[in-house]
Scaffold this active site. Structure first.
Site, PDB file in Angstrom:
ATOM      1  N   ASP A  30       0.904  -1.089  -0.270  1.00 31.88           N
ATOM      2  CA  ASP A  30      -0.128  -0.076   0.166  1.00 31.88           C
ATOM      3  C   ASP A  30       0.718   1.450  -0.004  1.00 31.88           C
ATOM      4  O   ASP A  30       2.197   0.994   0.296  1.00 31.88           O
ATOM      5  CB  ASP A  30      -1.194   0.232   1.482  1.00 31.88           C
ATOM      6  CG  ASP A  30      -2.747   1.345   1.483  1.00 31.88           C
ATOM      7  OD1 ASP A  30      -2.972   0.512   0.941  1.00 31.88           O
ATOM      8  OD2 ASP A  30      -1.628   1.712   1.140  1.00 31.88           O
ATOM      9  N   ILE A  31       0.688   2.414  -0.614  1.00 29.38           N
ATOM     10  CA  ILE A  31       1.426   3.445  -1.021  1.00 29.38           C
ATOM     11  C   ILE A  31       1.040   4.040   0.358  1.00 29.38           C
ATOM     12  O   ILE A  31       2.324   4.931   0.717  1.00 29.38           O
ATOM     13  CB  ILE A  31       0.726   4.614  -2.088  1.00 29.38           C
ATOM     14  CG1 ILE A  31       2.083   5.034  -3.142  1.00 29.38           C
ATOM     15  CG2 ILE A  31      -0.653   5.081  -1.485  1.00 29.38           C
ATOM     16  CD1 ILE A  31       1.461   5.816  -4.157  1.00 29.38           C
ATOM     17  N   ASN A  87     -13.247  -3.179   2.342  1.00 32.44           N
ATOM     18  CA  ASN A  87     -13.982  -1.936   2.783  1.00 32.44           C
ATOM     19  C   ASN A  87     -15.001  -2.065   1.456  1.00 32.44           C
ATOM     20  O   ASN A  87     -14.135  -2.203   0.189  1.00 32.44           O
ATOM     21  CB  ASN A  87     -12.968  -0.736   2.686  1.00 32.44           C
ATOM     22  CG  ASN A  87     -12.073  -0.649   3.785  1.00 32.44           C
ATOM     23  OD1 ASN A  87     -12.164  -1.349   5.096  1.00 32.44           O
ATOM     24  ND2 ASN A  87     -11.058  -0.144   3.875  1.00 32.44           N
ATOM     25  N   HIS A 100     -10.250  -5.090  -3.243  1.00 30.09           N
ATOM     26  CA  HIS A 100      -9.287  -6.171  -2.818  1.00 30.09           C
ATOM     27  C   HIS A 100      -8.925  -5.882  -1.214  1.00 30.09           C
ATOM     28  O   HIS A 100      -9.591  -5.532  -0.536  1.00 30.09           O
ATOM     29  CB  HIS A 100      -8.199  -4.623  -2.869  1.00 30.09           C
ATOM     30  CG  HIS A 100      -8.566  -3.233  -2.381  1.00 30.09           C
ATOM     31  ND1 HIS A 100      -9.135  -2.518  -3.329  1.00 30.09           N
ATOM     32  CD2 HIS A 100      -8.113  -2.606  -1.666  1.00 30.09           C
ATOM     33  CE1 HIS A 100      -9.642  -1.615  -2.469  1.00 30.09           C
ATOM     34  NE2 HIS A 100      -8.682  -1.804  -1.312  1.00 30.09           N
ATOM     35  N   HIS A 102      -6.621  -5.877   2.526  1.00 34.64           N
ATOM     36  CA  HIS A 102      -6.248  -5.379   3.478  1.00 34.64           C
ATOM     37  C   HIS A 102      -5.023  -6.359   3.505  1.00 34.64           C
ATOM     38  O   HIS A 102      -6.479  -7.009   4.889  1.00 34.64           O
ATOM     39  CB  HIS A 102      -5.923  -4.021   3.595  1.00 34.64           C
ATOM     40  CG  HIS A 102      -6.607  -3.209   2.907  1.00 34.64           C
ATOM     41  ND1 HIS A 102      -6.028  -1.750   2.696  1.00 34.64           N
ATOM     42  CD2 HIS A 102      -8.086  -2.755   2.730  1.00 34.64           C
ATOM     43  CE1 HIS A 102      -6.416  -0.449   2.042  1.00 34.64           C
ATOM     44  NE2 HIS A 102      -7.975  -1.729   2.048  1.00 34.64           N
TER      45      HIS A 102
HETATM   46  P1  5GP Z   1      -9.408   0.918   0.267  1.00 33.70           P
HETATM   47  O1  5GP Z   1      -9.257   2.427   0.502  1.00 33.70           O
HETATM   48  O2  5GP Z   1     -10.565   1.162  -1.039  1.00 33.70           O
HETATM   49  O3  5GP Z   1      -9.535   0.044   0.766  1.00 33.70           O
HETATM   50  O4  5GP Z   1      -8.128   0.571  -0.052  1.00 33.70           O
HETATM   51  C1  5GP Z   1      -7.623   1.212  -0.968  1.00 33.70           C
HETATM   52  C2  5GP Z   1      -6.118   1.658  -0.456  1.00 33.70           C
HETATM   53  O5  5GP Z   1      -4.920   1.627  -1.149  1.00 33.70           O
HETATM   54  C3  5GP Z   1      -5.690   2.445   0.336  1.00 33.70           C
HETATM   55  O6  5GP Z   1      -5.586   2.259   1.261  1.00 33.70           O
HETATM   56  C4  5GP Z   1      -4.069   3.511   0.077  1.00 33.70           C
HETATM   57  O7  5GP Z   1      -3.692   4.121   0.199  1.00 33.70           O
HETATM   58  C5  5GP Z   1      -3.692   2.646  -1.525  1.00 33.70           C
HETATM   59  N1  5GP Z   1      -3.751   3.027  -2.445  1.00 33.70           N
HETATM   60  C6  5GP Z   1      -3.753   3.770  -3.193  1.00 33.70           C
HETATM   61  N2  5GP Z   1      -3.455   4.639  -4.553  1.00 33.70           N
HETATM   62  C7  5GP Z   1      -2.639   3.726  -4.411  1.00 33.70           C
HETATM   63  C8  5GP Z   1      -1.131   3.431  -5.650  1.00 33.70           C
HETATM   64  O8  5GP Z   1      -1.417   4.547  -7.081  1.00 33.70           O
HETATM   65  N3  5GP Z   1      -0.869   2.330  -5.505  1.00 33.70           N
HETATM   66  C9  5GP Z   1      -0.339   1.856  -4.310  1.00 33.70           C
HETATM   67  N4  5GP Z   1       0.292   1.026  -4.071  1.00 33.70           N
HETATM   68  N5  5GP Z   1      -1.416   1.859  -3.151  1.00 33.70           N
HETATM   69  C10 5GP Z   1      -2.475   2.897  -3.476  1.00 33.70           C
END
Ligand code: 5GP
Ligand code: ZN
Length: 114
Positions: A30-31, A87, A100, A102
């Site tokens: 995760d970034i 999520n 996805h 985490h």
């Molecule tokens: P969500 O909020 O949809 O459950 O998770 C999305 C996750 O993707 C977040 O934790 C966010 O930090 C990560 N994320 C968003 N953009 C990028 C990206 O460009 N590269 C990577 N490696 N992670 C990302």
């Protein structure tokens, strides 16, 4: 350019720090990590949310767990403990609409989650 960031990462048109790849699933860091280990386990196939998963996708969804287990072992957090979180939609904080879990670990987790 695909409008889905994760599809772009899977297609290698955007960079990511991959820790696992097979023909159906990838995993990358995760970034914006929320724990010492924070990996996203991502099916190559695009599903916007968990609500788009159909019965025929059940095997693939199960494989996400198997891959998460392998990655947890790779980072040696499997015995200490880890959390696997999906999520779904706005109130859960979903920000990328490509399904996805985490994989989070390397620190003590709180319950209930925030
Ligand atoms: P969500 O909020 O949809 O459950 O998770 C999305 C996750 O993707 C977040 O934790 C966010 O930090 C990560 N994320 C968003 N953009 C990028 C990206 O460009 N590269 C990577 N490696 N992670 C990302
Ligand atoms: Zn996608």
């Amino acid at each position: 350019m695909n409008e889905c960031i994760f599809c772009e990462i899977i297609a290698k048109r955007m960079p990511a720090d991959f820790v696992y790849e097979d023909d159906e699933i990838v995993a990358f860091k995760d970034i914006n990590p929320q724990a010492p280990v924070h990996i996203l386990v991502v099916p190559r196939k695009h599903y916007p949310t968990l609500l788009d998963i159909k019965p025929e996708d059940a095997e693939l969804m199960g494989k996400l767990i198997l891959v998460a287990n392998e990655v947890a072992k790779k980072f040696n957090i499997h015995n200490r403990g880890f959390r696997l979180v999906f999520n779904c939609n706005r109130e859960a904080g979903q920000s990328i609409y490509h399904v996805h879990p985490h994989l989070l670990g390397g620190r003590i987790m709180m319950w209930p989650p925030g």
